[in-house]
Design a protein around this motif. Structure first.
Motif, short mmCIF file in Angstrom:
data_model
loop_
_atom_site.label_atom_id
_atom_site.label_comp_id
_atom_site.label_asym_id
_atom_site.label_seq_id
_atom_site.Cartn_x
_atom_site.Cartn_y
_atom_site.Cartn_z
N LEU A 277 0.83 -1.21 0.00
CA LEU A 277 0.00 0.00 0.00
C LEU A 277 0.87 1.25 0.00
O LEU A 277 0.55 2.24 -0.67
N GLU A 278 1.97 1.20 0.76
CA GLU A 278 2.85 2.36 0.84
C GLU A 278 3.51 2.62 -0.51
O GLU A 278 3.65 3.78 -0.93
N THR A 279 3.90 1.55 -1.19
CA THR A 279 4.50 1.70 -2.52
C THR A 279 3.49 2.32 -3.47
O THR A 279 3.82 3.22 -4.25
N MET A 280 2.23 1.86 -3.38
CA MET A 280 1.17 2.43 -4.20
C MET A 280 0.99 3.92 -3.88
O MET A 280 0.83 4.74 -4.78
N ARG A 281 1.04 4.23 -2.60
CA ARG A 281 0.82 5.60 -2.16
C ARG A 281 1.96 6.52 -2.63
O ARG A 281 1.71 7.62 -3.12
N ASN A 282 3.20 6.03 -2.51
CA ASN A 282 4.34 6.84 -2.94
C ASN A 282 4.27 7.14 -4.42
O ASN A 282 4.51 8.27 -4.86
N PHE A 283 3.93 6.12 -5.20
CA PHE A 283 3.80 6.30 -6.63
C PHE A 283 2.70 7.33 -6.93
O PHE A 283 2.86 8.22 -7.75
N LYS A 412 -1.02 0.77 -16.69
CA LYS A 412 0.10 0.18 -17.40
C LYS A 412 1.22 -0.15 -16.40
O LYS A 412 1.78 -1.24 -16.43
N THR A 413 1.48 0.79 -15.52
CA THR A 413 2.55 0.61 -14.54
C THR A 413 2.28 -0.61 -13.64
O THR A 413 3.19 -1.34 -13.28
N PHE A 414 1.01 -0.80 -13.29
CA PHE A 414 0.69 -1.91 -12.39
C PHE A 414 0.48 -3.23 -13.14
O PHE A 414 0.00 -4.20 -12.56
N GLY A 415 0.82 -3.24 -14.41
CA GLY A 415 0.89 -4.51 -15.12
C GLY A 415 -0.40 -4.98 -15.77
O GLY A 415 -0.51 -6.14 -16.14
N PHE A 416 -1.37 -4.09 -15.92
CA PHE A 416 -2.59 -4.49 -16.64
C PHE A 416 -2.39 -4.25 -18.12
O PHE A 416 -1.65 -3.36 -18.53
N LYS A 417 -3.07 -5.09 -18.92
CA LYS A 417 -2.86 -5.01 -20.37
C LYS A 417 -4.04 -4.33 -21.07
O LYS A 417 -3.89 -3.75 -22.13
N GLU A 418 -5.23 -4.50 -20.50
CA GLU A 418 -6.42 -4.00 -21.20
C GLU A 418 -7.36 -3.32 -20.23
O GLU A 418 -7.56 -3.81 -19.12
N LEU A 525 -5.37 -3.44 -3.97
CA LEU A 525 -4.36 -4.39 -3.47
C LEU A 525 -4.84 -5.83 -3.68
O LEU A 525 -4.09 -6.69 -4.15
N ALA A 526 -6.11 -6.07 -3.34
CA ALA A 526 -6.66 -7.43 -3.49
C ALA A 526 -6.67 -7.84 -4.97
O ALA A 526 -6.36 -8.99 -5.30
N ILE A 527 -6.99 -6.90 -5.84
CA ILE A 527 -7.01 -7.19 -7.28
C ILE A 527 -5.59 -7.52 -7.75
O ILE A 527 -5.38 -8.45 -8.53
N VAL A 538 8.88 -7.11 -8.61
CA VAL A 538 9.89 -6.74 -7.61
C VAL A 538 9.56 -5.42 -6.92
O VAL A 538 9.63 -5.32 -5.70
N TRP A 539 9.17 -4.42 -7.69
CA TRP A 539 8.99 -3.10 -7.07
C TRP A 539 7.87 -3.09 -6.05
O TRP A 539 7.85 -2.25 -5.16
#
Length: 639
Positions: A277-283, A412-418, A525-527, A538-539
Motif C-alpha cells: 500500500l505504501e509503494t502504491m501511495r508513494n507512486f 500500465k505501470t501496475f501490469g494491466f494489459k487491457e 491491493l486485493a485485485i 519486484v517493485w
RNA sequence: GCCUCAAUAGCUCAGAUGGAAGAGCGGUUGACUCGUAAUCAACAGGUCAGGGGUUCAAUUCCCCUUUGGGGCUCCA
C-alpha cells in the motif's frame, strides 16, 4: 423477390417468405449446417423466421460472438424442462442468459441439493441427446394467461404476461416434442442437440423480481458452451480464480486478513500488506505532484452540519456511522468531498488560478449491508485515492484528458494489459441544467476522442449530479474490475457555494469533477494479489530479497549481504532460523519472494551470491554490486 | 437487510444411530550443520462459535444469537 444484404456488403435476391435457413443454404450448405440463428436488421431471430422485406441479415453460427447468449438461453429452457420433469411441483419463473452463462428461478418449497443438480444435469443431457426441435408458436396474451392460470397454475408467468402491453400476441417455445413449453421472446437454437455441452454450477435463492418483500425462489446457475473444449477452458478459469483468491492468499502471504469478530468489513493490514500500500501511495503522490495536484488531509469525522450541507444526511445516512459525542451528533466520513470543498472555500480564487486540483488518500467508512461484504473487495473501511478538480467550464475537456492520461499510465505501470472506458449520460432523475449536462457530456466525449481511445456509452446511467466516465480493467485471467471513475458534479458546488472571481470581478460557479484511479486502495491491493497470483513484481514485493545461509557458519556473511541490500534501499531479510537450507528455500518460494540468495563457503570466499529467481533458475557466483544495480533498475522501471 | 449452506486445535479438515476429541501442516524445545522446493524426535494447542431447550447423557437433535461462504430482476 426481396433483397438481402449480408455483413460483407454483398446482396442476394430470394423469394419473399423464404426463411433465414434458406438464405444460409443459398450461401452454402456448410453455413446452413452451422447456423443456429440469424440477426435480421438489429433483431435476433430463429432460423425459421420468414423474410418478407429487403433487409440486412447475418447468419449466426456457434462461432459468432452472439451465439453464447442464444445457446445459454436455450440451455435455460432445457434445464427448466428437466426440473419440471423431476419436480412436478416446481414452477418456472424467469430464466435468462447472462454474461456468465444462464440461470432459471423456480418457485418450489424444498431447496435443490447438490444431488438434485446432478440429477437435473443428467436429465438435461438426455433431452439434449434426444435432439428435439425448438418450435415457436405465437398466441394471444389472453390465451397465454388462460394457459398459465388453468393448465400450469403458474402465477408468476401470469404476472409477467399481465405487464406486457406493447403487443397483442406473444411467443411460446416448446421442445421435447411439445412436452415442455415456455413463454419466451427467443430466438433459440433449432434443436436441443445444438446445445452441445452444459454444466450446472450452483444453486442459491433469489427473490421474485429481486424484491425482498416478494416470494423467495430457488435459482440454479449453469453455463453452456459450443464445444467440450470451451467448457474445460472455462472450468479451468474458475479453478484458476479459486487459486488466486485474495482471501486465501492474503493471510497466507501475511499481507492482511478480513473481518471477523473484531468487526465485519474492517480489515487488518499486516506489515507486508502495508508495504505494498505504501509503494502504491508513494507512486500516487509522485505522479499527482507532477501533474499539479496539491495533496491535503481531512479529518475522519465532522459535525452533523457538514453532512447536512453536503446532502449526505438526506441521501446517504443509511450508509454512515454516527458518533454520539455526549449528546452531540457527528458522522464518520463516507466520502472525502466535503473536506475538499471546505479547503477550496478557505479563500477566494481568481479565474487565473484555476484549475485547482486537490488530492487526498482519504480513509472513509461506509456501513455496507452485511450480505455484500466480500474479502477486501467490499469492506466498510477503505482508503480512496480521491481528488477534486475545480475549473472553468472551458477547462473541463483538457482536465479530463489529463486524468485519462494519468489513468492509462497507472494501469500500465501496475501490469494491466487491457481496460475499457464507459461514459454514462443523464439519468431520468437529475439535478442541474440541460445545457450544463450537454456541455459536460460533450466534454467527456471530446476528451475521449482526443486521446483516441474507443469508449462505450451507457445511456442514462450517470449519477443524479452529473455525467461520468468509468473504467473497467481486465486482469490476468480476463475478469473485469471497475476501478477508476471520473465524475462531473453539479451538486456539491451549489451546496457548498463554491465560487471563483471572474474577469468581470463577479462570482462564478466553477465546474468540479471528482475522480479516483485505484478506487479503494485495499480493493486494488486485493485485485493485484489475484492478478499476479501473489507473485508481485519486484517493485511491489514486500520482501524483495531473502538471504539463506547454507550452515550456521555463514550467518554472519548472510547478515552482511543483507546490509548491502538495505543500504541500497532494497527490502532484504536473512533467514537465520535453525531449519535446513532446503526447507528455507521452500518457504521463501511459497512466500513468492522474487529473489532467493544462498551463501556458503564458495560465496564467502569469492564475495559472491548464488541467485535463485522465480521459475527456479539458479545462477552461481553472482557479483553483489552488479546484482544490486540490476534490482534497482527493475524497481526504477516498475518491474 | 433477505434467502440458503456452514462454523471441530493458529491453518486445512476427519469424526461418532447421542456414551471419555483425531490427523496433517504450523508453533515451541532438543538433536542434526547440511549446496538448492519439506531432517528426526519430543512437547504444547480445543468451553467442538455463543446462549437456551430435549435427554440419564448433547460437539452430535431442536430453537435463538453471532460470524463466514454462495446468491438477491444484465428484462417474457
Amino acid at each position: 423477390m426481396v433483397e438481402v444484404t449480408l455483413p460483407d456488403g454483398s446482396k442476394i435476391e430470394i423469394k419473399k417468405g423464404k426463411t433465414v435457413l434458406d438464405v444460409a443454404e443459398n450461401i452454402g450448405p456448410g453455413l446452413a449446417k452451422a447456423a443456429i440463428a440469424g440477426r435480421l436488421n438489429d433483431d435476433f431471430v430463429d432460423l425459421t423466421c420468414k423474410i418478407v422485406d429487403n433487409c440486412n441479415l447475418e447468419i449466426i453460427t456457434l462461432k459468432s460472438d452472439d451465439a453464447f447468449h442464444i445457446l445459454n438461453h436455450s440451455a435455460a429452457h432445457i434445464m427448466a424442462s428437466a426440473v419440471v420433469k423431476i419436480f412436478p411441483n416446481a414452477r418456472p419463473t424467469i430464466g435468462p442468459a447472462v454474461d456468465e452463462g444462464f440461470y432459471y428461478d423456480f418457485a418450489i418449497d424444498e431447496p435443490f441439493s447438490q444431488e438434485d443438480l446432478e440429477n437435473i444435469e443428467s436429465q438435461m443431457k438426455e433431452f439434449i441427446e434426444a435432439d428435439t426441435p425448438f418450435v415457436r408458436e405465437d398466441i394471444s396474451i389472453k390465451e397465454a394467461i388462460e394457459y398459465y392460470k388453468l393448465t400450469e397454475d403458474n402465477k408468476f408467468k401470469v404476472e409477467i404476461l399481465e405487464e406486457i402491453d406493447d403487443s397483442n400476441s406473444i411467443s411460446f417455445y416448446s421442445h421435447n416434442n411439445g412436452d415442455f413449453k415456455d413463454l419466451c421472446r427467443g430466438p433459440h437454437v433449432p434443436s436441443t442437440k445444438r446445445v452441445t455441452t452444459v454444466k450446472l454450477l450452483s444453486v442459491s435463492s433469489a427473490f421474485w423480481r429481486g424484491d425482498a418483500k416478494r416470494e423467495s425462489l430457488q435459482r440454479i446457475y449453469g453455463i453452456a458452451f459450443p464445444t467440450e473444449k470451451d467448457l474445460k477452458k472455462h472450468l479451468r478459469m474458475l479453478e484458476e480464480a479459486k487459486k488466486r483468491d485474495h482471501r486465501i492468499l492474503g493471510p497466507q502471504l501475511d499481507l492482511f486478513d478480513t473481518a471477523d469478530e473484531w468487526g465485519p468489513g474492517m480489515p487488518l493490514i499486516f506489515p507486508k500488506g502495508r508495504v505494498i500500500l505504501e509503494t502504491m501511495r508513494n507512486f500516487w503522490e509522485k505522479e499527482h505532484k507532477k501533474a499539479g495536484y496539491e495533496i491535503v488531509q481531512t479529518p475522519h469525522i465532522f459535525k452533523e452540519i457538514v453532512w447536512q450541507t453536503s446532502g449526505h444526511t438526506e441521501y446517504f445516512i443509511e450508509n454512515m456511522f454516527p458518533v454520539d459525542l455526549r449528546g452531540e451528533l457527528w458522522y464518520v466520513k463516507p466520502m472525502n468531498c466535503p473536506g475538499h470543498m471546505m479547503i477550496y472555500n478557505r479563500r477566494a480564487y481568481s479565474y487565473k488560478e484555476l484549475p485547482v486540483r486537490i488530492g487526498e488518500m482519504g480513509t472513509v467508512y461506509r456501513y455496507e449491508l452485511s450480505g455484500v461484504l466480500h474479502g477486501l473487495f467490499r469492506i466498510r473501511s477503505f482508503t480512496q485515492d480521491d481528488a477534486h478538480i475545480f475549473m472553468l467550464p472551458s477547462q473541463l475537456e483538457d482536465e479530463i484528458v489529463n486524468v485519462i492520461n494519468m489513468v492509462n499510465h497507472f494501469y500500465k505501470t501496475f501490469g494491466f494489459k487491457e481496460w475499457e472506458y464507459f461514459i454514462s449520460t443523464k439519468p431520468a432523475k437529475a439535478i442541474g441544467t440541460e445545457e450544463g449536462w450537454e456541455h459536460a457530456t460533450n466534454a467527456l466525449i471530446n476528451a475521449m476522442k482526443r486521446v483516441d481511445i474507443p469508449f462505450k456509452i451507457k445511456k442514462g446511467d450517470g449519477a443524479f449530479y452529473g455525467p461520468k466516465i468509468d473504467v473497467d480493467v481486465k486482469d490476468a485471467i480476463g475478469r473485469k474490475w471497475q476501478l477508476s471513475t471520473i465524475q462531473v458534479d453539479f451538486n456539491l458546488p451549489e451546496r457548498f457555494d463554491i465560487n471563483y472571481l471572474g474577469e468581470d470581478s463577479q462570482k462564478h460557479r466553477p465546474y468540479v469533477i471528482h475522480r479516483v484511479i485505484y478506487g479503494a486502495t485495499e480493493r486494488f491491493l486485493a485485485i493485484l494479489v489475484e492478478h499476479y497470483e501473489g507473485k508481485m513484481p519486484v517493485w511491489l514485493s514486500p520482501i524483495q530479497v531473502v538471504v539463506i545461509p547454507i550452515t550456521d557458519n555463514h550467518v554472519n556473511y548472510a547478515k552482511k549481504v543483507v546490509e548491502e541490500f538495505s543500504k541500497a534501499e532494497i527490502r532484504a531479510e536473512a533467514d537465520t532460523s535453525g531449519e535446513r537450507m532446503e526447507y528455507k528455500i521452500r518457504q521463501a518460494t511459497l512466500n513468492k519472494i522474487p529473489y532467493i540468495l544462498n551463501v556458503g563457503d564458495k560465496e564467502l570466499e569469492s564475495k559472491t551470491i548464488a541467485v535463485r529467481s522465480r521459475g527456479n533458475k539458479v545462477e552461481f557466483g553472482v557479483n553483489i554490486p552488479d546484482f544490486i544495480n540490476k534490482i534497482l533498475k527493475e524497481i526504477e522501471n516498475y518491474q
